[in-house]
Each structure stands twice: as structure tokens, then as C-alpha cells.
Write a protein that holds these residues in place. Sequence first.
Motif, PDB file in Angstrom:
ATOM      1  N   MET A   1      -5.700   1.140   2.406  1.00  0.00           N
ATOM      2  CA  MET A   1      -5.984   1.653   3.750  1.00  0.00           C
ATOM      3  C   MET A   1      -5.453   0.693   4.812  1.00  0.00           C
ATOM      4  O   MET A   1      -4.861   1.122   5.813  1.00  0.00           O
ATOM      5  CB  MET A   1      -7.489   1.855   3.926  1.00  0.00           C
ATOM      6  CG  MET A   1      -8.078   2.986   3.114  1.00  0.00           C
ATOM      7  SD  MET A   1      -9.898   3.034   3.200  1.00  0.00           S
ATOM      8  CE  MET A   1     -10.151   3.330   4.952  1.00  0.00           C
ATOM      9  N   ALA A   2      -5.672  -0.600   4.593  1.00  0.00           N
ATOM     10  CA  ALA A   2      -5.205  -1.595   5.560  1.00  0.00           C
ATOM     11  C   ALA A   2      -3.681  -1.596   5.645  1.00  0.00           C
ATOM     12  O   ALA A   2      -3.110  -1.658   6.741  1.00  0.00           O
ATOM     13  CB  ALA A   2      -5.708  -2.980   5.171  1.00  0.00           C
ATOM     14  N   PHE A   3      -3.015  -1.522   4.498  1.00  0.00           N
ATOM     15  CA  PHE A   3      -1.547  -1.510   4.484  1.00  0.00           C
ATOM     16  C   PHE A   3      -1.018  -0.289   5.227  1.00  0.00           C
ATOM     17  O   PHE A   3      -0.093  -0.394   6.045  1.00  0.00           O
ATOM     18  CB  PHE A   3      -1.040  -1.516   3.037  1.00  0.00           C
ATOM     19  CG  PHE A   3       0.459  -1.562   2.919  1.00  0.00           C
ATOM     20  CD1 PHE A   3       1.127  -2.769   2.845  1.00  0.00           C
ATOM     21  CD2 PHE A   3       1.203  -0.395   2.888  1.00  0.00           C
ATOM     22  CE1 PHE A   3       2.520  -2.808   2.743  1.00  0.00           C
ATOM     23  CE2 PHE A   3       2.586  -0.417   2.797  1.00  0.00           C
ATOM     24  CZ  PHE A   3       3.246  -1.633   2.717  1.00  0.00           C
ATOM     25  N   GLY A   4      -1.594   0.880   4.932  1.00  0.00           N
ATOM     26  CA  GLY A   4      -1.152   2.100   5.603  1.00  0.00           C
ATOM     27  C   GLY A   4      -1.388   2.057   7.099  1.00  0.00           C
ATOM     28  O   GLY A   4      -0.560   2.542   7.884  1.00  0.00           O
ATOM     29  N   THR A   5      -2.502   1.447   7.502  1.00  0.00           N
ATOM     30  CA  THR A   5      -2.796   1.333   8.928  1.00  0.00           C
ATOM     31  C   THR A   5      -1.808   0.405   9.616  1.00  0.00           C
ATOM     32  O   THR A   5      -1.320   0.699  10.717  1.00  0.00           O
ATOM     33  CB  THR A   5      -4.229   0.824   9.143  1.00  0.00           C
ATOM     34  OG1 THR A   5      -5.142   1.656   8.411  1.00  0.00           O
ATOM     35  CG2 THR A   5      -4.610   0.862  10.612  1.00  0.00           C
TER      36      THR A   5
ATOM     37  N   PHE B   1       5.287   2.193  -1.270  1.00  0.00           N
ATOM     38  CA  PHE B   1       4.670   0.972  -1.781  1.00  0.00           C
ATOM     39  C   PHE B   1       3.794   1.263  -2.997  1.00  0.00           C
ATOM     40  O   PHE B   1       3.831   0.534  -3.998  1.00  0.00           O
ATOM     41  CB  PHE B   1       3.843   0.307  -0.680  1.00  0.00           C
ATOM     42  CG  PHE B   1       3.314  -1.045  -1.058  1.00  0.00           C
ATOM     43  CD1 PHE B   1       4.106  -2.175  -0.939  1.00  0.00           C
ATOM     44  CD2 PHE B   1       2.025  -1.196  -1.545  1.00  0.00           C
ATOM     45  CE1 PHE B   1       3.629  -3.428  -1.301  1.00  0.00           C
ATOM     46  CE2 PHE B   1       1.531  -2.432  -1.901  1.00  0.00           C
ATOM     47  CZ  PHE B   1       2.345  -3.560  -1.772  1.00  0.00           C
ATOM     48  N   LEU B   2       3.011   2.339  -2.936  1.00  0.00           N
ATOM     49  CA  LEU B   2       2.129   2.679  -4.058  1.00  0.00           C
ATOM     50  C   LEU B   2       2.933   3.108  -5.288  1.00  0.00           C
ATOM     51  O   LEU B   2       2.597   2.739  -6.417  1.00  0.00           O
ATOM     52  CB  LEU B   2       1.163   3.790  -3.647  1.00  0.00           C
ATOM     53  CG  LEU B   2       0.040   3.401  -2.684  1.00  0.00           C
ATOM     54  CD1 LEU B   2      -0.857   4.593  -2.393  1.00  0.00           C
ATOM     55  CD2 LEU B   2      -0.786   2.245  -3.239  1.00  0.00           C
ATOM     56  N   LEU B   3       3.990   3.881  -5.066  1.00  0.00           N
ATOM     57  CA  LEU B   3       4.827   4.291  -6.199  1.00  0.00           C
ATOM     58  C   LEU B   3       5.506   3.082  -6.824  1.00  0.00           C
ATOM     59  O   LEU B   3       5.631   2.994  -8.061  1.00  0.00           O
ATOM     60  CB  LEU B   3       5.876   5.311  -5.735  1.00  0.00           C
ATOM     61  CG  LEU B   3       5.343   6.697  -5.354  1.00  0.00           C
ATOM     62  CD1 LEU B   3       6.470   7.565  -4.807  1.00  0.00           C
ATOM     63  CD2 LEU B   3       4.687   7.381  -6.542  1.00  0.00           C
ATOM     64  N   GLY B   4       5.949   2.141  -5.985  1.00  0.00           N
ATOM     65  CA  GLY B   4       6.546   0.921  -6.515  1.00  0.00           C
ATOM     66  C   GLY B   4       5.533   0.092  -7.283  1.00  0.00           C
ATOM     67  O   GLY B   4       5.840  -0.447  -8.361  1.00  0.00           O
ATOM     68  N   THR B   5       4.300  -0.007  -6.750  1.00  0.00           N
ATOM     69  CA  THR B   5       3.243  -0.750  -7.435  1.00  0.00           C
ATOM     70  C   THR B   5       2.908  -0.112  -8.780  1.00  0.00           C
ATOM     71  O   THR B   5       2.717  -0.803  -9.783  1.00  0.00           O
ATOM     72  CB  THR B   5       1.978  -0.812  -6.554  1.00  0.00           C
ATOM     73  OG1 THR B   5       2.298  -1.401  -5.304  1.00  0.00           O
ATOM     74  CG2 THR B   5       0.892  -1.627  -7.230  1.00  0.00           C
TER      75      THR B   5
ATOM     76  N   PHE C   1      -5.618  -8.460  -3.902  1.00  0.00           N
ATOM     77  CA  PHE C   1      -5.367  -9.737  -3.240  1.00  0.00           C
ATOM     78  C   PHE C   1      -3.921  -9.834  -2.743  1.00  0.00           C
ATOM     79  O   PHE C   1      -3.658 -10.357  -1.655  1.00  0.00           O
ATOM     80  CB  PHE C   1      -5.682 -10.902  -4.182  1.00  0.00           C
ATOM     81  CG  PHE C   1      -7.155 -11.077  -4.449  1.00  0.00           C
ATOM     82  CD1 PHE C   1      -8.031 -11.371  -3.412  1.00  0.00           C
ATOM     83  CD2 PHE C   1      -7.669 -10.942  -5.724  1.00  0.00           C
ATOM     84  CE1 PHE C   1      -9.391 -11.534  -3.649  1.00  0.00           C
ATOM     85  CE2 PHE C   1      -9.023 -11.102  -5.971  1.00  0.00           C
ATOM     86  CZ  PHE C   1      -9.888 -11.389  -4.932  1.00  0.00           C
ATOM     87  N   ILE C   2      -2.996  -9.316  -3.523  1.00  0.00           N
ATOM     88  CA  ILE C   2      -1.593  -9.336  -3.106  1.00  0.00           C
ATOM     89  C   ILE C   2      -1.386  -8.459  -1.879  1.00  0.00           C
ATOM     90  O   ILE C   2      -0.729  -8.855  -0.910  1.00  0.00           O
ATOM     91  CB  ILE C   2      -0.683  -8.874  -4.269  1.00  0.00           C
ATOM     92  CG1 ILE C   2      -0.716  -9.896  -5.403  1.00  0.00           C
ATOM     93  CG2 ILE C   2       0.753  -8.671  -3.787  1.00  0.00           C
ATOM     94  CD1 ILE C   2      -0.014  -9.449  -6.668  1.00  0.00           C
ATOM     95  N   MET C   3      -1.976  -7.246  -1.900  1.00  0.00           N
ATOM     96  CA  MET C   3      -1.830  -6.332  -0.769  1.00  0.00           C
ATOM     97  C   MET C   3      -2.468  -6.901   0.494  1.00  0.00           C
ATOM     98  O   MET C   3      -1.932  -6.733   1.600  1.00  0.00           O
ATOM     99  CB  MET C   3      -2.456  -4.968  -1.098  1.00  0.00           C
ATOM    100  CG  MET C   3      -1.679  -4.154  -2.109  1.00  0.00           C
ATOM    101  SD  MET C   3      -2.327  -2.481  -2.279  1.00  0.00           S
ATOM    102  CE  MET C   3      -1.765  -1.748  -0.749  1.00  0.00           C
ATOM    103  N   ASN C   4      -3.589  -7.591   0.342  1.00  0.00           N
ATOM    104  CA  ASN C   4      -4.252  -8.167   1.507  1.00  0.00           C
ATOM    105  C   ASN C   4      -3.364  -9.203   2.177  1.00  0.00           C
ATOM    106  O   ASN C   4      -3.223  -9.228   3.408  1.00  0.00           O
ATOM    107  CB  ASN C   4      -5.584  -8.799   1.090  1.00  0.00           C
ATOM    108  CG  ASN C   4      -6.411  -9.266   2.261  1.00  0.00           C
ATOM    109  OD1 ASN C   4      -6.198 -10.348   2.793  1.00  0.00           O
ATOM    110  ND2 ASN C   4      -7.376  -8.457   2.666  1.00  0.00           N
ATOM    111  N   GLY C   5      -2.744 -10.051   1.361  1.00  0.00           N
ATOM    112  CA  GLY C   5      -1.837 -11.046   1.915  1.00  0.00           C
ATOM    113  C   GLY C   5      -0.611 -10.427   2.554  1.00  0.00           C
ATOM    114  O   GLY C   5      -0.206 -10.809   3.662  1.00  0.00           O
ATOM    115  N   LEU C   6      -0.013  -9.446   1.869  1.00  0.00           N
ATOM    116  CA  LEU C   6       1.175  -8.792   2.407  1.00  0.00           C
ATOM    117  C   LEU C   6       0.873  -8.072   3.722  1.00  0.00           C
ATOM    118  O   LEU C   6       1.678  -8.089   4.656  1.00  0.00           O
ATOM    119  CB  LEU C   6       1.731  -7.795   1.385  1.00  0.00           C
ATOM    120  CG  LEU C   6       2.438  -8.376   0.160  1.00  0.00           C
ATOM    121  CD1 LEU C   6       2.817  -7.257  -0.813  1.00  0.00           C
ATOM    122  CD2 LEU C   6       3.669  -9.166   0.566  1.00  0.00           C
TER     123      LEU C   6
END
Length: 352
Positions: A50-54, A91-95, A122-127
Motif C-alpha cells: 500500500m505504501a509503495f503504491g501510494t 513491482f508485484l509481478l517482478g517480486t 522490509f525491502i519494500m519499506n526501505g525502497l
Amino acid sequence: MDFLNALVVLTNFVIVPGLAYGAQLAIGALGVTLIYGILRFSNFAHGDTMAFGTVATILFTWIFQGWGLSFGPLPTALLALPFGIGLTALFLLGTDRVVYRFYRQQKAKPVILVIVSLGVMFIMNGLTRVFLSLGAYAFAPERERDTRGTDDVNFFDGERFIITARNFKEMTGLDEGLAIKSTQGITLITAIIVVALLFWFLNKTRTGKSMRAFSDNEDLALLSGINPERVVMVTWLIVAALTTTAGVLYGLDKSFKAFTFFQLLLPIFAAAIVGGLGSPLGAIAGGFVVAFAEVAITYPLKKVLGYLLPESLAPDSLVQLISTDYKFAISFVILIIVLLFKPTGLFKGQSV
């Protein structure tokens, strides 16, 4: 008249915020229940998705604002939302291709996928924080240029209120005013559209029916010729749309902060489990149950009781059951109660 004033206060501070927050939780919980029902694991990276998409939507919002594009009285973020969904989907398809697919092919147990999703979280939060900092430097308006990945970001523009408290008082003659924010109306309308489209897709399209069949009985679905990788791909695409939409609506209604979406993981999971994991209808119901519980229990009732009770009985204290600082504890308590007494949830989903 006092009763009407009390009703307006409740509507202003409990009913309308509860409906908006419930819609945001419901959309987020739909993503959790789809992943659990079809991919068969609890995705702890959901909040950071959700944070990444936002953040992706915020960056496109800043780009459009820099180009002079707007959406009239509506926030520019709604214009940027499809682009944010597209970036999140990639990003999700790549993950999935890089991470989850390997464990799926190994027939890994759900607990292994849960642990893997924690690493992804944790990786997504940092990115997310890095992208926000770099994006702010490159695209943000001057006032947001120094934004860091841990800062609050207010990206709402357009008309702020559907109706203001002053206008409501003038129209009704009541002492209390009802203020409905544009973001609350946008949230409810968007939630209705999203839910209608999702249910239409799952019940009326061939791909949606394949997803439901795969969720009900994977082996039988495979024997029927359903392509599991296609089902997985479509699931991630839908999850990208749901998580980004939920995150953007929450961010518009309040503000964006990366760590907030990690905290939202608890009420979203509580909503999915209360309704019944694997049940889309249950996710919607659970979202509103959790939202109204949080809002109602943390709201100070002093003003409402002041209108309803005789002056001699009017309370001096706030009459607040729990401080708003502990609102997420309510989700935790609801979650524990449901797991102990009704692990399949309200709509008899899969037990946890």
C-alpha cells in the motif's frame, strides 16, 4: 433540538469517519483475502505494498502538477492513480517472479511464504522511503522539495469540503455543524465502484471464475485445464489495484507516512479475519466492523452526553473509553477474540 445536535456530533465524529475508514480497510482487506484464498499465505508485505503504491501515485501527482495538469475540484491524485497502480503491478509481478515463484514451485508450506513475505516487507519499506526522497527532490513542488522518506506528505488538492460546518449551521439552525470532507465522499464512492467491479469480475468473467475455482480446489482446477500461473498473475494485478487504491484513499483522507501503512497491517488483517479469510464479502464487513469499533471506542462522548442528559448529570470528564493513542490495540483485541471463538469469521471463511 438537543437530540438532533447530539446526532450531528455523532455523525460528524463517528459515523462519517467510520464509514470512510471502514471503506479504506475493506479495500485493503480484500487484497489480503484474495492472496490468502488463491495464493494460500498471509502476505505481511501488504501494508508496505500500500505504501509503495501510494508513493508511486504521489510521484505521478507531483509530475502532473508540474505539467499544470489538474482534475478540477477533484484531487490530482485520482488522475495519477492508474499510473500508480500500473507501477505497483509491475513491482508485484517482478517480486513474484524473483521471489515467490521459486517457493511456489517447491510446494513450500504457507509458513515459509509468510516468513518470505516478512523479508519482502522490509525491502519494500526501505525502497518506498528511498523512492519518496528521490522523487521529492526531482518532482515535488518547492514546499515539498525537502521531503524525506520518513516525513508526512500531504498531497491533497482540490475542493476540501462537500459541506462545511458553517453552511450546515446556516441551513439547519442547529448549534452543531456537520462537515463532510471531499476525501470522505471520494472514498465511499470509489469503494462502491471498486467492490462492484471486483464482484462483477469474480462472478461474471471467465478469468474470475477460474480464480474462484482455483481457490476452492486447486487440484480439480488444474485437472480442468486452468493455468495456475495466469491465475497468480491476475491475482497480483488485482492486489496491486486494491492496495494502491486503499493507500491513496487513506493518504488523501489523512496524510502519507510510510510507517503508518505498516501499522495499518494489523487492522487490515483483523478486518479480513473477522469477516472470514478467503471471503471477499467478509473482508468488506470486517473492514467496517473494525473501523467503527476503533472510532467509536476512542471517541470522547462528553459533548454527546451533554446534549442527551440533564445538566445536573452532564459529565465533567471526556468519557473516553480508550485514548486514540491505543486505537490499534482495539484491532488486536478483536483479532484475538475472533481467533479464539470463531476462527472462520463472520462469513465462514478459511480458519487461520
